[in-house]
Design a protein around this motif. Structure first.
Motif, mmCIF file in Angstrom:
data_model
loop_
_atom_site.group_PDB
_atom_site.id
_atom_site.type_symbol
_atom_site.label_atom_id
_atom_site.label_comp_id
_atom_site.label_asym_id
_atom_site.label_seq_id
_atom_site.Cartn_x
_atom_site.Cartn_y
_atom_site.Cartn_z
ATOM 1 N N THR A 95 0.814 -1.224 0.000
ATOM 2 C CA THR A 95 0.000 0.000 0.000
ATOM 3 C C THR A 95 0.846 1.272 0.000
ATOM 4 O OG1 THR A 95 -0.124 0.144 2.405
ATOM 5 C CG2 THR A 95 -1.830 -1.176 1.293
ATOM 6 N N GLY A 96 2.160 1.126 0.024
ATOM 7 C CA GLY A 96 3.044 2.295 0.056
ATOM 8 C C GLY A 96 3.565 2.632 1.443
ATOM 9 N N VAL A 97 3.123 1.915 2.460
ATOM 10 C CA VAL A 97 3.575 2.196 3.825
ATOM 11 C C VAL A 97 5.077 1.956 3.950
ATOM 12 C CG1 VAL A 97 3.359 1.529 6.257
ATOM 13 C CG2 VAL A 97 1.317 1.768 4.849
ATOM 14 N N SER A 98 5.573 0.869 3.368
ATOM 15 C CA SER A 98 7.011 0.573 3.429
ATOM 16 C C SER A 98 7.826 1.706 2.810
ATOM 17 C CB SER A 98 7.335 -0.734 2.696
ATOM 18 O OG SER A 98 6.709 -1.815 3.306
ATOM 19 N N GLU A 99 7.383 2.175 1.653
ATOM 20 C CA GLU A 99 8.087 3.264 0.980
ATOM 21 C C GLU A 99 8.102 4.519 1.844
ATOM 22 O OE1 GLU A 99 5.853 1.287 -0.484
ATOM 23 O OE2 GLU A 99 6.586 0.690 -2.454
ATOM 24 N N GLN A 100 6.976 4.813 2.469
ATOM 25 C CA GLN A 100 6.915 6.008 3.313
ATOM 26 C C GLN A 100 7.861 5.897 4.506
ATOM 27 O OE1 GLN A 100 2.932 7.661 4.144
ATOM 28 N NE2 GLN A 100 2.181 6.243 2.593
ATOM 29 N N LEU A 101 7.895 4.743 5.153
ATOM 30 C CA LEU A 101 8.816 4.547 6.278
ATOM 31 C C LEU A 101 10.272 4.645 5.815
ATOM 32 C CD1 LEU A 101 7.128 1.634 8.251
ATOM 33 C CD2 LEU A 101 7.849 3.818 9.241
ATOM 34 N N PHE A 102 10.587 4.002 4.700
ATOM 35 C CA PHE A 102 11.946 4.025 4.172
ATOM 36 C C PHE A 102 12.376 5.461 3.858
ATOM 37 C CE2 PHE A 102 15.178 3.848 0.922
ATOM 38 C CZ PHE A 102 16.003 2.817 1.333
ATOM 39 N N LYS A 103 11.550 6.183 3.143
ATOM 40 C CA LYS A 103 11.888 7.564 2.772
ATOM 41 C C LYS A 103 12.002 8.462 3.994
ATOM 42 C CE LYS A 103 10.151 7.235 -1.917
ATOM 43 N NZ LYS A 103 9.141 7.588 -2.885
ATOM 44 N N PHE A 104 11.191 8.218 5.017
ATOM 45 C CA PHE A 104 11.277 8.981 6.255
ATOM 46 C C PHE A 104 12.644 8.757 6.902
ATOM 47 C CE2 PHE A 104 10.135 10.573 10.430
ATOM 48 C CZ PHE A 104 9.200 11.563 10.152
ATOM 49 N N CYS A 105 13.096 7.510 6.900
ATOM 50 C CA CYS A 105 14.421 7.194 7.447
ATOM 51 C C CYS A 105 15.526 7.859 6.630
ATOM 52 C CB CYS A 105 14.632 5.684 7.477
ATOM 53 S SG CYS A 105 13.632 4.816 8.708
ATOM 54 N N GLU A 106 15.395 7.833 5.313
ATOM 55 C CA GLU A 106 16.376 8.501 4.446
ATOM 56 C C GLU A 106 16.438 10.000 4.739
ATOM 57 O OE1 GLU A 106 17.203 6.804 0.080
ATOM 58 O OE2 GLU A 106 15.165 7.517 0.379
ATOM 59 N N THR A 107 15.279 10.612 4.850
ATOM 60 C CA THR A 107 15.213 12.046 5.119
ATOM 61 C C THR A 107 15.826 12.367 6.475
ATOM 62 O OG1 THR A 107 13.254 12.295 3.725
ATOM 63 C CG2 THR A 107 13.646 14.016 5.358
ATOM 64 N N PHE A 108 15.495 11.585 7.492
ATOM 65 C CA PHE A 108 16.075 11.795 8.809
ATOM 66 C C PHE A 108 17.599 11.729 8.725
ATOM 67 C CE2 PHE A 108 17.993 10.258 12.687
ATOM 68 C CZ PHE A 108 17.428 11.069 13.658
ATOM 69 N N THR A 109 18.106 10.729 8.015
ATOM 70 C CA THR A 109 19.546 10.544 7.873
ATOM 71 C C THR A 109 20.191 11.783 7.260
ATOM 72 O OG1 THR A 109 19.320 8.142 7.718
ATOM 73 C CG2 THR A 109 21.311 9.110 6.759
ATOM 74 N N LYS A 110 19.637 12.265 6.168
ATOM 75 C CA LYS A 110 20.201 13.427 5.470
ATOM 76 C C LYS A 110 20.078 14.696 6.300
ATOM 77 C CE LYS A 110 19.249 11.500 0.927
ATOM 78 N NZ LYS A 110 18.333 11.470 -0.206
ATOM 79 N N GLU A 111 18.890 14.921 6.867
ATOM 80 C CA GLU A 111 18.652 16.172 7.606
ATOM 81 C C GLU A 111 19.431 16.255 8.910
ATOM 82 O OE1 GLU A 111 14.401 16.571 8.014
ATOM 83 O OE2 GLU A 111 14.191 17.262 5.928
#
Length: 147
Positions: A95-111
């Motif tokens: 449903t896209g939940v995995s993608e949202q969690l993954f991208k959130f982790c990526e963003t946290f890492t970068k920011e």
């Protein structure tokens, strides 16, 4: 479905514990750790010093979680995050939940100034491997051992 991705809060303890048991026991078929050990891990991550957990929530129901541990890379001479867990309940997969969690982790890492994010999965978890490749990852040059 209206999904909110956010950092775990103390009020999530009971629902997150159940999700972690689904992940550990049901999905990975590992022995069930004591509730004290699971709560200790969650509480350690709530401090956000050694790592952090994020959850996917829909109308008060937790659908998944991701765990980042904070570490270092000698070869980069910099700090990194290690996504050790990415789990979504069966009914929310695809449903896209995995993608949202993954991208959130990526963003946290970068920011937060980390050099990069690495992640691990079991060698027989083909679905996760396909997902990580879809997210732009590639199999690294390092082998991961455990005992």
């Amino acid at each position: 479905m209206s999904i909110v991705i956010r950092a775990v809060e103390p009020r999530d303890l009971n629902q997150l514990t159940e999700l972690m048991y689904q992940y550990i026991v049901d999905f990975y078929k590992r022995p069930k750790p004591t509730i004290e050990k699971v709560h200790n891990l969650i509480e350690t991550l709530l401090e956000k010093n050694k790592g952090i957990q994020f959850i996917a929530e829909n109308e008060g129901e937790l659908l998944g979680f991701a765990t980042l541990y904070f570490s270092f890379s000698t070869t980069k001479a910099d700090k990194i995050t290690v996504m050790n867990d990415l789990f979504v309940v069966e009914k929310a997969r695809g449903t896209g939940v995995s993608e949202q969690l993954f991208k959130f982790c990526e963003t946290f890492t970068k920011e937060n100034g980390y050099a990069h994010m690495t992640w691990v999965t079991a060698t027989d978890n083909n679905r996760a491997q396909r997902f990580y490749e879809k997210m732009g990852g590639s199999l690294g040059n390092w082998l991961n051992y455990s005992k």
